[in-house]
Write a protein that holds these residues in place. Structure first.
Motif, PDB file in Angstrom:
ATOM      1  N   GLY A 192       0.828  -1.198   0.000  1.00 10.05           N
ATOM      2  CA  GLY A 192       0.000   0.000   0.000  1.00 10.05           C
ATOM      3  C   GLY A 192       0.859   1.242   0.000  1.00 10.05           C
ATOM      4  O   GLY A 192       2.067   1.195   0.263  1.00 10.05           O
ATOM      5  N   GLU A 193       0.240   2.373  -0.264  1.00 10.66           N
ATOM      6  CA  GLU A 193       0.961   3.638  -0.331  1.00 10.66           C
ATOM      7  C   GLU A 193       1.529   4.026   1.038  1.00 10.66           C
ATOM      8  O   GLU A 193       1.062   3.555   2.074  1.00 10.66           O
ATOM      9  N   SER A 194       2.507   4.905   1.014  1.00 14.74           N
ATOM     10  CA  SER A 194       3.087   5.415   2.261  1.00 14.74           C
ATOM     11  C   SER A 194       2.032   6.195   3.039  1.00 14.74           C
ATOM     12  O   SER A 194       1.229   6.924   2.455  1.00 14.74           O
ATOM     13  N   GLY A 195       2.051   6.027   4.350  1.00 14.58           N
ATOM     14  CA  GLY A 195       1.152   6.785   5.206  1.00 14.58           C
ATOM     15  C   GLY A 195      -0.220   6.172   5.379  1.00 14.58           C
ATOM     16  O   GLY A 195      -1.105   6.801   5.976  1.00 14.58           O
ATOM     17  N   THR A 196      -0.433   4.946   4.891  1.00 12.94           N
ATOM     18  CA  THR A 196      -1.764   4.339   5.013  1.00 12.94           C
ATOM     19  C   THR A 196      -1.964   3.610   6.335  1.00 12.94           C
ATOM     20  O   THR A 196      -3.078   3.177   6.637  1.00 12.94           O
ATOM     21  N   ARG A 299       9.270 -13.758  13.955  1.00 13.02           N
ATOM     22  CA  ARG A 299       8.262 -13.692  12.902  1.00 13.02           C
ATOM     23  C   ARG A 299       8.483 -12.408  12.109  1.00 13.02           C
ATOM     24  O   ARG A 299       8.640 -11.335  12.680  1.00 13.02           O
ATOM     25  N   ILE A 300       8.471 -12.534  10.787  1.00 14.41           N
ATOM     26  CA  ILE A 300       8.710 -11.382   9.929  1.00 14.41           C
ATOM     27  C   ILE A 300       7.388 -10.848   9.388  1.00 14.41           C
ATOM     28  O   ILE A 300       6.581 -11.589   8.830  1.00 14.41           O
ATOM     29  N   ILE A 301       7.189  -9.540   9.596  1.00 12.21           N
ATOM     30  CA  ILE A 301       6.134  -8.815   8.895  1.00 12.21           C
ATOM     31  C   ILE A 301       6.839  -7.723   8.101  1.00 12.21           C
ATOM     32  O   ILE A 301       7.569  -6.908   8.673  1.00 12.21           O
ATOM     33  N   ALA A 302       6.677  -7.739   6.789  1.00 12.02           N
ATOM     34  CA  ALA A 302       7.334  -6.759   5.924  1.00 12.02           C
ATOM     35  C   ALA A 302       6.291  -5.846   5.306  1.00 12.02           C
ATOM     36  O   ALA A 302       5.102  -6.180   5.231  1.00 12.02           O
ATOM     37  N   ALA A 303       6.733  -4.677   4.865  1.00  9.16           N
ATOM     38  CA  ALA A 303       5.833  -3.717   4.240  1.00  9.16           C
ATOM     39  C   ALA A 303       6.546  -3.023   3.094  1.00  9.16           C
ATOM     40  O   ALA A 303       7.772  -2.845   3.127  1.00  9.16           O
ATOM     41  N   THR A 304       5.781  -2.642   2.090  1.00 10.18           N
ATOM     42  CA  THR A 304       6.356  -1.937   0.947  1.00 10.18           C
ATOM     43  C   THR A 304       5.287  -1.107   0.268  1.00 10.18           C
ATOM     44  O   THR A 304       4.098  -1.445   0.314  1.00 10.18           O
ATOM     45  N   GLU A 331      -3.259  -5.910   1.374  1.00  7.36           N
ATOM     46  CA  GLU A 331      -3.129  -4.584   0.766  1.00  7.36           C
ATOM     47  C   GLU A 331      -3.964  -3.580   1.553  1.00  7.36           C
ATOM     48  O   GLU A 331      -5.168  -3.762   1.734  1.00  7.36           O
ATOM     49  N   VAL A 332      -3.304  -2.513   2.014  1.00 11.52           N
ATOM     50  CA  VAL A 332      -3.982  -1.455   2.755  1.00 11.52           C
ATOM     51  C   VAL A 332      -4.409  -0.380   1.769  1.00 11.52           C
ATOM     52  O   VAL A 332      -3.566   0.235   1.106  1.00 11.52           O
ATOM     53  N   PRO A 333      -5.712  -0.103   1.634  1.00 10.83           N
ATOM     54  CA  PRO A 333      -6.172   0.874   0.637  1.00 10.83           C
ATOM     55  C   PRO A 333      -5.799   2.292   1.032  1.00 10.83           C
ATOM     56  O   PRO A 333      -5.690   2.625   2.208  1.00 10.83           O
ATOM     57  N   PRO A 378      -3.019  12.745  -0.923  1.00 11.78           N
ATOM     58  CA  PRO A 378      -1.952  11.917  -1.513  1.00 11.78           C
ATOM     59  C   PRO A 378      -0.984  11.358  -0.481  1.00 11.78           C
ATOM     60  O   PRO A 378      -0.369  10.315  -0.701  1.00 11.78           O
ATOM     61  N   GLY A 379      -0.848  12.050   0.667  1.00  6.47           N
ATOM     62  CA  GLY A 379       0.006  11.538   1.748  1.00  6.47           C
ATOM     63  C   GLY A 379      -0.725  10.666   2.739  1.00  6.47           C
ATOM     64  O   GLY A 379      -0.161  10.282   3.762  1.00  6.47           O
ATOM     65  N   ASN A 380      -2.014  10.384   2.449  1.00  7.54           N
ATOM     66  CA  ASN A 380      -2.838   9.477   3.246  1.00  7.54           C
ATOM     67  C   ASN A 380      -2.988   9.944   4.695  1.00  7.54           C
ATOM     68  O   ASN A 380      -2.952  11.140   4.959  1.00  7.54           O
ATOM     69  N   ALA A 381      -3.171   9.008   5.608  1.00 13.18           N
ATOM     70  CA  ALA A 381      -3.490   9.365   6.991  1.00 13.18           C
ATOM     71  C   ALA A 381      -2.389  10.205   7.633  1.00 13.18           C
ATOM     72  O   ALA A 381      -2.665  11.080   8.459  1.00 13.18           O
TER      73      ALA A 381
END
Length: 486
Positions: A192-196, A299-304, A331-333, A378-381
């Protein structure tokens, strides 16, 4: 320990005994004995913190005597004096932990005092540790309750219920799905986008998992070059590279038993991807400068915010690493896809900002909320939180009006409904008259919003009479009830 530490000096030579006593008595209470039997008698009636014994004594050696002391008076810190620097018995006694320190003759007075001082400090620490261990055993039931209560507080603070969302939000289904997989020890990839709010979701997964009692550790992989990232994740030994002045425990070791959140995993270089893959495959890592690997259960949680599958096809991200981290993909909207979340997120940010800034602000004016909900963020939350912080910092009253909004957010509400003329004016088409009228309409609307539809103030700012303003509002269809446009 009340008063000066008590030191028992044992030596069969009177001159040596007196010399030791004179050096030590300025800082310690010094007791003396000329034989092992006499020393045992002293130990039986006096509270001794440190015993300093000569190695060569009649009947038995100092090492043999101190071994007996260890059995009967284990709390006493034992030190030995000897002129034999290569005695195997003494070295063995020191190595096996029976003797705290081995002082060679001829001894230096200052160094001797420092050694005995260290022994006294060790005795104090040992007593404190035993007392603390006893307190912990006695408080174990209370401690267990406290740990359980802390876990419950963390779940309330970081759990799925703490993720702010509105009614009908896409986040509701996402949180339900994440809660179902949290209990299973598989890697998760958040996209998901940055800042979500990917890190918030990662924390919620951790605190809903069996690992919730262990650490949740975060690393931004895109913020560091390879060597520093390797040091941060795997740790290093002192001297491993320039500036490594001490051992450093890496995040894999710190997260042992818990969860490691690797943010911006798509920014990792191909070279480091190979090293990371080995850790995930083997469950072990080697700190920089270390001779042996270490193991960690993480445990691995990754984000991109990248499309990693596209990166794999382009050869910029290893396919085997992708499948290692993408055990489950969520996927985080973006915020623009969930407008029902804007109002509750803004209110949540407002409450946090008022506590932080110490201001009494109650809420948003309806026009302000309308502008916030119309903006695409555009910068989300993250951008929304910054906007609310800015408004609270500028606020003078209890309600945040649209005059406090950033120009870009305010302008987003300038066209409340689709307007072909305004759209044409914003582009390259249309004649001069149409484009000027569209611009005039936009200015009129922004001014009214900024003054909360107070026509007198709007007319004053624009240099118009109230009659002239009313005429223009009728011309552009802006004279209706403002609530219809909110």
């Amino acid at each position: 320990m009340s008063g000066p530490p008590v030191v028992l000096v044992v030596d069969d030579e009177v001159r040596s005994l007196e010399a030791l006593r004179r050096v030590l008595e300025e800082e310690f209470v010094v007791l003396t004995a000329r034989s092992a039997e006499e020393a045992e008698a002293v130990l039986g009636r006096e509270w001794v913190h440190v015993i300093l014994c000569d190695q060569r004594m009649p009947g038995q050696t100092g090492v043999e005597f101190l071994r007996r002391v260890r059995e009967q008076w284990p709390d006493v810190v034992r030190m030995i004096l000897s002129g034999y620097t290569d005695s195997e018995d003494i070295i063995a006694a020191v190595n096996e932990g029976g003797i705290y320190e081995y002082i060679t003759k001829p001894w230096d007075p200052d160094e001797l005092v420092r050694s005995v001082r260290r022994g006294a400090e060790l005795h104090r620490l040992q007593r404190e540790n035993r007392a603390l261990a006893l307190e912990l055993r006695m408080a174990e039931p209370t401690l267990a309750r406290a740990v359980a209560e802390k876990g419950a507080r963390l779940r309330r603070r970081f759990g799925f219920d703490a993720i702010v969302r509105g009614e009908g939000s896409p986040l509701e289904a996402l949180c339900r799905l994440a809660a179902r997989i949290a209990a299973y020890d598989i890697p998760v990839l958040l996209t998901g986008e940055s800042g979500t709010g990917k890190e918030l979701l990662a924390r919620a997964i951790h605190y809903a998992s069996p690992r919730s009692g262990r650490p949740f550790v975060v690393e931004n992989c895109g913020a560091l070059p390879d060597q520093l990232l390797e040091s941060e994740l795997f740790g290093h030994k002192r001297g491993a590279f320039t500036g490594a002045f001490a051992d450093h425990e890496g995040l894999f070791a710190q997260a042992d038993g818990g969860t490691l959140f690797l943010d911006e995993i798509g920014e990792v270089s191909p070279t480091f991807q190979v090293k990371l893959l080995r850790v995930l495959q083997e469950g072990e890592f080697r700190p920089l400068g270390a001779s042996r690997p270490r193991r960690a259960d993480v445990r691995i949680i990754a984000a991109t915010n990248r499309d990693l599958e596209a990166e794999v096809r382009a050869g910029r991200f290893r396919e085997d690493l992708f499948y290692r981290i993408a055990g489950f993909v969520l996927e985080v909207p973006p915020l623009r896809a969930r407008p029902m979340d804007i109002a509750p997120l803004a209110q949540h940010a407002l409450e946090a900002a008022t506590r932080r800034f110490g201001k009494e602000v109650q809420g948003f004016a309806p026009e302000t909320l309308a502008c916030l909900e119309a903006y695409p963020w555009p910068g989300n939350a993250r951008q929304l939180v910054h906007e609310v912080n800015r408004m609270v910092a500028l606020a003078d009253g209890p309600v945040l009006g649209p005059d406090l909004l950033s120009p870009s957010v305010l302008h987003a509400r300038a066209a409340p409904r689709p307007d072909p003329v305004a759209e044409e004016a914003a582009g390259t088409g249309g004649g001069l008259r149409e484009r000027v009228e569209a611009l005039e309409r936009r200015i009129l609307y922004e001014t009214l919003v900024r003054h909360r539809w107070n026509k007198s103030r709007a007319a004053e700012e624009l240099g118009l009479s109230r009659v002239g303003l009313r005429s223009k509002l009728q011309r552009y269809g802006l004279d209706g009830d403002r609530r219809e446009r909110a």
